[in-house]
Design an enzyme around this catalytic site. Structure first.
Site, PDB file in Angstrom:
ATOM      1  N   HIS A 131       2.788  -5.393  -7.792  1.00  0.00           N
ATOM      2  CA  HIS A 131       2.459  -5.612  -9.198  1.00  0.00           C
ATOM      3  C   HIS A 131       1.109  -4.948  -9.483  1.00  0.00           C
ATOM      4  O   HIS A 131       0.179  -5.098  -8.689  1.00  0.00           O
ATOM      5  CB  HIS A 131       2.390  -7.122  -9.463  1.00  0.00           C
ATOM      6  CG  HIS A 131       2.120  -7.445 -10.889  1.00  0.00           C
ATOM      7  ND1 HIS A 131       3.107  -7.389 -11.858  1.00  0.00           N
ATOM      8  CD2 HIS A 131       0.971  -7.793 -11.520  1.00  0.00           C
ATOM      9  CE1 HIS A 131       2.575  -7.708 -13.031  1.00  0.00           C
ATOM     10  NE2 HIS A 131       1.293  -7.952 -12.856  1.00  0.00           N
ATOM     11  N   GLY A 175       9.429   6.245  -8.574  1.00  0.00           N
ATOM     12  CA  GLY A 175       9.503   5.892  -7.154  1.00  0.00           C
ATOM     13  C   GLY A 175       8.336   6.442  -6.356  1.00  0.00           C
ATOM     14  O   GLY A 175       8.488   6.768  -5.179  1.00  0.00           O
ATOM     15  N   ASP A 233       6.686 -12.863 -10.621  1.00  0.00           N
ATOM     16  CA  ASP A 233       5.322 -12.664 -10.108  1.00  0.00           C
ATOM     17  C   ASP A 233       4.670 -13.927  -9.541  1.00  0.00           C
ATOM     18  O   ASP A 233       3.441 -14.057  -9.540  1.00  0.00           O
ATOM     19  CB  ASP A 233       4.407 -12.083 -11.217  1.00  0.00           C
ATOM     20  CG  ASP A 233       4.938 -10.764 -11.748  1.00  0.00           C
ATOM     21  OD1 ASP A 233       5.548 -10.009 -10.969  1.00  0.00           O
ATOM     22  OD2 ASP A 233       4.759 -10.504 -12.950  1.00  0.00           O
TER      23      ASP A 233
END
Ligand code: GRF
Length: 200
Positions: free
Chosen positions: A114, A17, A155
């Protein structure tokens, strides 16, 4: 009378995280009109959940394994988002596919980061170190990170923001991963700021 116009954010995490933390602190430092009010994880324990608890933030452990059908799983996720009146979901290293029913209920409201320059090096199986190995193997001299909206395909949603980093001849996948991750920590807050400007 003070009107609280802050967007209510949920983060979905599976691991450390670090992007969640970067977003959390950027919101405070930049005075953004947003607040992370929920941290959802498919794991009962991980760095992200620990950090959320430290911040006295609401956490939810939600895994497909807890449900007898994918419909009930998606229903529970939807209910969590509705109960917390969530405006945007930010995926921060969330290693599960968000159920289609949830994506359909939150169009252009679920965001992902991403670790490559989409539309290249994305899609199923392209996560973690695999991405950086593929970039190095392809001989690319530039990589980076992409913040994009989530749709039903991995994506493939609208790109919100991308940022480049160099790929050096001496890079291993791990070294490149660290450079990209550092870039993510400013890119994600910048992209959030852009989204908040688009949705005042
Ligand atoms: C990042 O590289 C991000 O691009 C990908 O997962 C990783 C998450 O790392 N989606 P962290 O949990 O935010 O540290």
């Amino acid at each position: 009378m003070v009107i609280d116009n802050k967007k209510r954010l949920a983060v979905f995490c599976s691991g450390t995280g670090s992007n969640f933390r970067a977003l959390f602190y950027a919101i405070i430092e930049r005075g953004l009109q947003a607040e992370i009010v929920l941290c959802l994880s498919n794991r009962s324990q991980c760095g992200a959940i620990e950090f959320a608890k430290e911040q006295k933030m609401e956490t939810i452990h939600l895994s497909e394994k807890q449900f007898d059908s994918s419909g009930n799983y998606a229903g529970a996720m939807l209910k969590a988002l509705q109960d917390h009146r969530i405006d945007f979901v930010l995926l921060c290293g969330y290693l599960r596919k968000v159920p289609d029913a949830v994506v359909a209920a939150y169009p252009e409201r679920i965001v992902n980061i991403h670790p490559a320059l989409l539309p290249q090096f994305g899609g199923e199986g392209m996560y973690g170190i695999n991405v950086h190995r593929a970039v190095i193997d392809s001989g690319e001299t530039v990589s980076g990170a992409t913040v994009h909206m989530v749709n039903e395909e991995y994506d493939k949603g609208r790109i919100v923001m991308r940022r480049k980093v160099p790929v050096l001849k001496s890079d291993t996948p791990e070294i490149l991963a660290a450079r990209v991750l550092e870039c993510e920590h400013t890119l994600y807050p910048d992209a959030l700021e852009k989204l908040l400007d688009e949705h005042p």
